[in-house]
Scaffold this motif. Structure first.
Motif, PDB file in Angstrom:
ATOM      1  N   HIS A 291      16.910 -23.695  24.063  1.00  0.00           N
ATOM      2  CA  HIS A 291      17.999 -22.733  23.864  1.00  0.00           C
ATOM      3  C   HIS A 291      17.631 -21.437  24.598  1.00  0.00           C
ATOM      4  O   HIS A 291      16.565 -20.882  24.396  1.00  0.00           O
ATOM      5  CB  HIS A 291      18.199 -22.427  22.370  1.00  0.00           C
ATOM      6  CG  HIS A 291      18.528 -23.650  21.564  1.00  0.00           C
ATOM      7  ND1 HIS A 291      19.704 -24.343  21.714  1.00  0.00           N
ATOM      8  CD2 HIS A 291      17.809 -24.308  20.623  1.00  0.00           C
ATOM      9  CE1 HIS A 291      19.717 -25.368  20.879  1.00  0.00           C
ATOM     10  NE2 HIS A 291      18.573 -25.370  20.208  1.00  0.00           N
ATOM     11  N   TYR A 293      17.977 -18.276  24.305  1.00  0.00           N
ATOM     12  CA  TYR A 293      18.219 -17.080  23.521  1.00  0.00           C
ATOM     13  C   TYR A 293      16.929 -16.259  23.492  1.00  0.00           C
ATOM     14  O   TYR A 293      15.860 -16.719  23.879  1.00  0.00           O
ATOM     15  CB  TYR A 293      18.651 -17.435  22.090  1.00  0.00           C
ATOM     16  CG  TYR A 293      17.675 -18.334  21.369  1.00  0.00           C
ATOM     17  CD1 TYR A 293      16.567 -17.807  20.707  1.00  0.00           C
ATOM     18  CD2 TYR A 293      17.854 -19.713  21.355  1.00  0.00           C
ATOM     19  CE1 TYR A 293      15.671 -18.625  20.056  1.00  0.00           C
ATOM     20  CE2 TYR A 293      16.963 -20.535  20.713  1.00  0.00           C
ATOM     21  CZ  TYR A 293      15.878 -19.988  20.064  1.00  0.00           C
ATOM     22  OH  TYR A 293      14.982 -20.809  19.426  1.00  0.00           O
ATOM     23  N   ARG A 499      13.814 -18.882  10.663  1.00  0.00           N
ATOM     24  CA  ARG A 499      15.241 -18.554  10.715  1.00  0.00           C
ATOM     25  C   ARG A 499      15.591 -17.882  12.038  1.00  0.00           C
ATOM     26  O   ARG A 499      16.603 -18.219  12.666  1.00  0.00           O
ATOM     27  CB  ARG A 499      15.602 -17.647   9.539  1.00  0.00           C
ATOM     28  CG  ARG A 499      17.076 -17.312   9.442  1.00  0.00           C
ATOM     29  CD  ARG A 499      17.333 -16.274   8.374  1.00  0.00           C
ATOM     30  NE  ARG A 499      16.678 -15.008   8.710  1.00  0.00           N
ATOM     31  CZ  ARG A 499      17.180 -14.119   9.561  1.00  0.00           C
ATOM     32  NH1 ARG A 499      18.331 -14.361  10.178  1.00  0.00           N
ATOM     33  NH2 ARG A 499      16.533 -13.004   9.805  1.00  0.00           N
ATOM     34  N   ASN A 502      15.301 -20.333  15.045  1.00  0.00           N
ATOM     35  CA  ASN A 502      16.117 -21.554  14.950  1.00  0.00           C
ATOM     36  C   ASN A 502      15.254 -22.809  14.920  1.00  0.00           C
ATOM     37  O   ASN A 502      15.456 -23.748  15.694  1.00  0.00           O
ATOM     38  CB  ASN A 502      17.121 -21.638  16.107  1.00  0.00           C
ATOM     39  CG  ASN A 502      18.171 -20.548  16.039  1.00  0.00           C
ATOM     40  OD1 ASN A 502      18.508 -20.058  14.965  1.00  0.00           O
ATOM     41  ND2 ASN A 502      18.680 -20.146  17.195  1.00  0.00           N
ATOM     42  N   LYS A 504      13.829 -26.362  13.573  1.00  0.00           N
ATOM     43  CA  LYS A 504      14.545 -27.559  13.144  1.00  0.00           C
ATOM     44  C   LYS A 504      14.571 -27.636  11.619  1.00  0.00           C
ATOM     45  O   LYS A 504      13.599 -27.299  10.943  1.00  0.00           O
ATOM     46  CB  LYS A 504      13.870 -28.809  13.720  1.00  0.00           C
ATOM     47  CG  LYS A 504      13.928 -28.901  15.231  1.00  0.00           C
ATOM     48  CD  LYS A 504      13.220 -30.151  15.731  1.00  0.00           C
ATOM     49  CE  LYS A 504      11.727 -30.069  15.456  1.00  0.00           C
ATOM     50  NZ  LYS A 504      11.000 -31.220  16.029  1.00  0.00           N
ATOM     51  N   GLU A 505      15.677 -28.118  11.101  1.00  0.00           N
ATOM     52  CA  GLU A 505      15.816 -28.294   9.663  1.00  0.00           C
ATOM     53  C   GLU A 505      15.136 -29.588   9.233  1.00  0.00           C
ATOM     54  O   GLU A 505      15.089 -30.563   9.979  1.00  0.00           O
ATOM     55  CB  GLU A 505      17.295 -28.326   9.259  1.00  0.00           C
ATOM     56  CG  GLU A 505      18.040 -27.027   9.506  1.00  0.00           C
ATOM     57  CD  GLU A 505      17.659 -25.939   8.515  1.00  0.00           C
ATOM     58  OE1 GLU A 505      17.035 -26.269   7.484  1.00  0.00           O
ATOM     59  OE2 GLU A 505      17.989 -24.772   8.774  1.00  0.00           O
TER      60      GLU A 505
END
Length: 537
Positions: A291, A293, A499, A502, A504-505
């Motif tokens: 990503h 970001y 958080r 980002n 991984k869950e």
């Protein structure tokens, strides 16, 4: 006789010379082996060092072609040396450090050249006499303003090297323009040679096996968590081992580097400047993750601060092992099971946090599980079950303590004291009154008796109070409790990092369990972050 003495002295001198010669010969013979072992160790600790050395050598060879090739030398000339200097100064170990210094150098050179051309244009309109005055005033004002700008925290942190290059380039161009008329050619050649050097550095850093500062910071954070876990586990294991704790602490400073407990938390305590520098260099690196970001590198710095706060308890826990007053093994054995269980739970949490950061996934929601709270409750119950160790019950011992100490001190100053043992002394208040009477009568030995009383008093005080045996353990157990409290702060920072980055869950229904068996037993290579140099030409 004199000849014999001279002969003996000559033989001794000859023997001494042979010993010195043999010593130096052995040193010279072992020198290649020691050098090779050191070279091998440096490369084995971090194989990236070998590749970086090869990249620097290749880069210097490429920019040297500006001198070695006749056609390139005719186009650039003597200014080709700036490309070589740029490679030596700019090419750092990580891509972030190279980008930071390379872009700062290019930006500083460009701004200095543009400003120097403006000053030169204005100076030419003022005449020959006023031109020198104008250049001097411009150098003073620009130099003062740029130097003052370096004190701004944001500029100092991000662009300090660029400001220094700006000052250097501006003064070289502006001052030399007074004597050299072709200043445009000088600035043009220098800018292009610096651009060539920076281009070679960026190509080597970004395209050929790049080393990322962000990756080093990420791995260093994982290494710190695992090091703390190993340090705590080794410390508790050492405290409750069967054999006595080593009482010889005279060589503690030389043994600290070999102590796994010390090595575990030392990395955390010494990591403040390393974390900040790696985070700064990582902010200059391109987004090479999945990503694009802005990655929260500063959150790693905040996590490092929290880990240092947590590591202070590990330092204090290690200090319990080196304390001059130790709780007997029989007392420690009463609480061994409960303390070891608390330590195991803390170690499991730290290892789970390290694993979650390594794999960039959110940590398990049940980190501070019921097992840790049950372990704390068991330790609390075990301490409550032994009230005499911590509260004491025999008050008569403290009453007679001064009397025993006085009698012992009086025995040392009386002739024939070696025929009387401590057990035969009076141990009631009459012994104290008798000692006081003799002390008044013998004023000359007043200072001697006072000095002899102090060690006896302190020793008897420590041995007569029952709860003194448990005081060191009370400090040890309170540190374990403090460690659990500070562990919650570490968990909060890791969750905040997950958080913001980002992570991984966790899959629903999947529970991550870290046990002592999951502790890495093999010797892992420690992270060796390279912060880069701050040298300028």
């Amino acid at each position: 006789m004199e000849m014999d003495k001279n002969q003996v002295c000559s033989e001794e001198k000859h023997t001494l010379e042979n010993m010195i010669t043999t010593f130096f010969v052995e040193k010279l013979r072992s020198l290649p082996g020691r050098v090779w072992r050191q070279v091998w160790k440096v490369g084995r600790d971090d194989p990236r060092r070998v590749m970086h050395s090869l990249k620097v050598g290749l880069s210097l060879t490429l920019v040297s072609l500006l001198y070695l090739t006749e056609s390139l030398y005719k186009g650039i000339g003597q200014d080709a040396i700036w490309a070589v200097m740029t490679v030596v100064v700019v090419l750092e170990f990580t891509a972030g450090a190279t980008l930071c210094k390379g872009l700062n150098r290019g930006l500083g050179t460009l701004c200095a050249g543009s400003l120097a051309f403006l000053i030169e244009y204005i100076a030419n309109e003022t005449g020959h006499v006023f031109r020198a005055i104008f250049i001097g005033i411009a150098v003073f004002l620009i130099g003062s303003a740029a130097t003052y700008l370096r004190f701004f925290p944001y500029v100092k942190k991000n662009y300090d090297y660029g400001v220094v290059i700006f000052l250097l380039t501006f003064n070289l161009i502006t001052v030399s323009s007074y004597r050299v008329h072709n200043v445009l050619r000088i600035a043009h050649d220098r800018f292009y040679t610096i651009a060539i050097g920076c281009g070679v550095c960026l190509m080597m850093s970004l395209l050929i096996l790049p080393n990322w500062s962000g990756e080093d910071l990420h791995n260093l954070t994982v290494c710190k968590l695992e090091g703390l876990a190993r340090s705590i586990e080794a410390c508790v294991s050492e405290y409750f081992r069967d054999s006595e704790i080593n009482e010889d602490r005279s060589t503690s400073s030389s043994q600290e580097e070999e102590d796994p407990i010390y090595k575990g938390y030392k990395v955390v305590l010494d990591s403040k400047s390393t974390d900040e520098t790696l985070a700064l260099h990582a902010s200059w690196e391109p987004r090479h993750s999945r990503h694009c970001y802005r990655y929260p590198w500063q959150q790693y710095v905040k996590l490092g601060d929290t880990l240092r706060h947590f590591a202070y308890t590990a330092v204090a826990l290690h200090g319990c092992l080196q304390s001059e007053i130790q709780t007997p093994r029989t007392v420690r054995a009463l609480f061994k099971k409960q303390c070891v269980r608390v330590a195991e739970e803390v170690v499991s949490v730290l290892m789970e946090l390290a694993d979650s950061i390594r794999k960039q996934r959110h940590c398990s929601p049940g980190l501070l599980s019921d097992h840790l709270h049950e372990a704390l409750q068991d330790l609390n119950n075990a301490i409550k079950s032994q009230p005499r160790l911590f509260l004491g019950s025999n008050r008569s011992q403290t009453t007679n303590m001064l009397a025993v100490a006085a009698a012992a001190a009086n025995q040392k100053t009386t002739k024939g004291s070696n025929q009387t043992s401590l057990s035969s002394c009076k141990t009631d208040t009459s012994a104290l009154l008798e000692w006081r009477t003799k002390r008044v009568a013998n004023n000359q030995s007043k200072e001697c008796e006072r000095k002899s009383l102090r060690p006896q008093l302190s020793k008897i005080a420590l041995t007569s109070l029952e709860f003194s045996e448990a005081l060191p353990f009370a400090a040890f157990s309170s540190l374990l409790l403090e460690m659990v409290v500070r562990l919650e702060l570490v968990i909060e920072q890791v969750e905040e990092l997950g958080r913001m980055a980002n992570f991984k869950e966790l899959k629903p229904g999947v529970e991550v369990v870290v046990t002592r068996d999951a502790m890495p037993t093999r010797k892992t290579r420690e992270v060796q972050p390279h912060l880069g140099s701050h040298d300028i030409e």
